[in-house]
Enzyme design. Sequence first.
Site, PDB file in Angstrom:
ATOM      1  N   GLN A  92     -67.159 -34.947 -29.652  1.00 26.71           N
ATOM      2  CA  GLN A  92     -67.290 -35.945 -30.851  1.00 26.71           C
ATOM      3  C   GLN A  92     -69.100 -36.129 -30.693  1.00 26.71           C
ATOM      4  O   GLN A  92     -69.137 -37.152 -29.373  1.00 26.71           O
ATOM      5  CB  GLN A  92     -66.890 -36.559 -31.805  1.00 26.71           C
ATOM      6  CG  GLN A  92     -67.051 -37.029 -33.378  1.00 26.71           C
ATOM      7  CD  GLN A  92     -66.332 -37.235 -33.610  1.00 26.71           C
ATOM      8  OE1 GLN A  92     -65.561 -38.366 -33.678  1.00 26.71           O
ATOM      9  NE2 GLN A  92     -67.081 -37.494 -35.431  1.00 26.71           N
ATOM     10  N   SER A  93     -69.954 -35.986 -31.137  1.00 23.43           N
ATOM     11  CA  SER A  93     -71.341 -36.649 -30.749  1.00 23.43           C
ATOM     12  C   SER A  93     -71.921 -36.908 -31.956  1.00 23.43           C
ATOM     13  O   SER A  93     -72.645 -37.483 -31.288  1.00 23.43           O
ATOM     14  CB  SER A  93     -72.274 -35.270 -30.078  1.00 23.43           C
ATOM     15  OG  SER A  93     -72.271 -34.508 -31.068  1.00 23.43           O
ATOM     16  N   HIS A  98     -66.660 -34.144 -39.206  1.00 25.89           N
ATOM     17  CA  HIS A  98     -67.864 -32.859 -39.572  1.00 25.89           C
ATOM     18  C   HIS A  98     -66.012 -31.779 -39.152  1.00 25.89           C
ATOM     19  O   HIS A  98     -66.026 -31.903 -38.338  1.00 25.89           O
ATOM     20  CB  HIS A  98     -68.843 -32.400 -39.288  1.00 25.89           C
ATOM     21  CG  HIS A  98     -68.565 -33.248 -37.901  1.00 25.89           C
ATOM     22  ND1 HIS A  98     -69.071 -34.163 -37.736  1.00 25.89           N
ATOM     23  CD2 HIS A  98     -69.036 -32.357 -36.445  1.00 25.89           C
ATOM     24  CE1 HIS A  98     -69.559 -34.364 -36.174  1.00 25.89           C
ATOM     25  NE2 HIS A  98     -68.962 -33.082 -35.767  1.00 25.89           N
ATOM     26  N   HIS A 100     -66.155 -28.177 -37.930  1.00 30.41           N
ATOM     27  CA  HIS A 100     -67.181 -26.657 -37.366  1.00 30.41           C
ATOM     28  C   HIS A 100     -65.784 -25.315 -37.523  1.00 30.41           C
ATOM     29  O   HIS A 100     -64.607 -25.247 -37.661  1.00 30.41           O
ATOM     30  CB  HIS A 100     -66.682 -26.860 -35.695  1.00 30.41           C
ATOM     31  CG  HIS A 100     -67.420 -28.062 -34.844  1.00 30.41           C
ATOM     32  ND1 HIS A 100     -68.774 -27.713 -34.376  1.00 30.41           N
ATOM     33  CD2 HIS A 100     -67.391 -29.399 -34.366  1.00 30.41           C
ATOM     34  CE1 HIS A 100     -69.348 -28.855 -34.058  1.00 30.41           C
ATOM     35  NE2 HIS A 100     -68.696 -29.435 -33.708  1.00 30.41           N
TER      36      HIS A 100
HETATM   37  P1  5GP Z   1     -69.750 -32.882 -32.206  1.00 34.71           P
HETATM   38  O1  5GP Z   1     -70.365 -32.398 -30.722  1.00 34.71           O
HETATM   39  O2  5GP Z   1     -70.124 -34.041 -33.015  1.00 34.71           O
HETATM   40  O3  5GP Z   1     -68.354 -32.204 -32.689  1.00 34.71           O
HETATM   41  O4  5GP Z   1     -70.923 -31.760 -32.769  1.00 34.71           O
HETATM   42  C1  5GP Z   1     -72.234 -32.372 -33.569  1.00 34.71           C
HETATM   43  C2  5GP Z   1     -72.855 -30.818 -34.068  1.00 34.71           C
HETATM   44  O5  5GP Z   1     -73.837 -30.882 -34.960  1.00 34.71           O
HETATM   45  C3  5GP Z   1     -73.260 -29.580 -32.431  1.00 34.71           C
HETATM   46  O6  5GP Z   1     -72.991 -28.782 -32.686  1.00 34.71           O
HETATM   47  C4  5GP Z   1     -74.666 -29.572 -33.029  1.00 34.71           C
HETATM   48  O7  5GP Z   1     -74.789 -28.680 -32.446  1.00 34.71           O
HETATM   49  C5  5GP Z   1     -74.808 -30.328 -34.179  1.00 34.71           C
HETATM   50  N1  5GP Z   1     -75.851 -30.918 -34.277  1.00 34.71           N
HETATM   51  C6  5GP Z   1     -76.596 -32.165 -34.212  1.00 34.71           C
HETATM   52  N2  5GP Z   1     -78.091 -32.275 -34.641  1.00 34.71           N
HETATM   53  C7  5GP Z   1     -77.854 -31.259 -35.996  1.00 34.71           C
HETATM   54  C8  5GP Z   1     -78.750 -30.857 -36.742  1.00 34.71           C
HETATM   55  O8  5GP Z   1     -79.889 -32.617 -37.011  1.00 34.71           O
HETATM   56  N3  5GP Z   1     -78.690 -29.974 -38.000  1.00 34.71           N
HETATM   57  C9  5GP Z   1     -78.062 -29.529 -37.398  1.00 34.71           C
HETATM   58  N4  5GP Z   1     -77.760 -28.332 -38.715  1.00 34.71           N
HETATM   59  N5  5GP Z   1     -76.815 -29.637 -36.626  1.00 34.71           N
HETATM   60  C10 5GP Z   1     -77.036 -30.920 -35.759  1.00 34.71           C
END
Ligand code: 5GP
Length: 112
Positions: A92-93, A98, A100
């Site tokens: 998670q970043s 959210h 996916h």
């Molecule tokens: P996580 O790593 O937290 O599960 O997923 C975060 C997701 O958000 C990543 O797949 C990344 O590509 C996407 N993401 C990060 N910043 C943005 C943004 O500003 N716009 C969109 N559409 N996606 C983003």
Amino acid sequence: MADCIFCKIVAGEIPADLVAQTETAVAFRDLNPQAPLHVLVVPRTHVANVAELADREAETVAELVRVARDVVADAGHESYRLVFNTGEEAGQSVFHAHLHVLAGRPQSWPPG
Ligand code: 5GP
Ligand code: ZN
């Protein structure tokens, strides 16, 4: 949340490629897609992760899944993977819950 990128997308303050919206959820294409269809479905409410969303707004967890299902169907796919990365070690970043939604190619298991 002032500094939350997904809150800003929900509020329309920064652009995103929106694919669906409901009263409680917003779906938009991931900036760095990992499959032909890669959409994020987020609650309008800021919560750090899906477990917190389950505690605070349980019905919205189901809404994220329904929106995901509809987005996949609208794109003409049948199989799909739904992922909630929860916590840094799990990948998670962005700390606004959210979902996916990944579809359009064969997907292996276990994930990396
Ligand atoms: P996580 O790593 O937290 O599960 O997923 C975060 C997701 O958000 C990543 O797949 C990344 O590509 C996407 N993401 C990060 N910043 C943005 C943004 O500003 N716009 C969109 N559409 N996606 C983003
Ligand atoms: Zn947020």
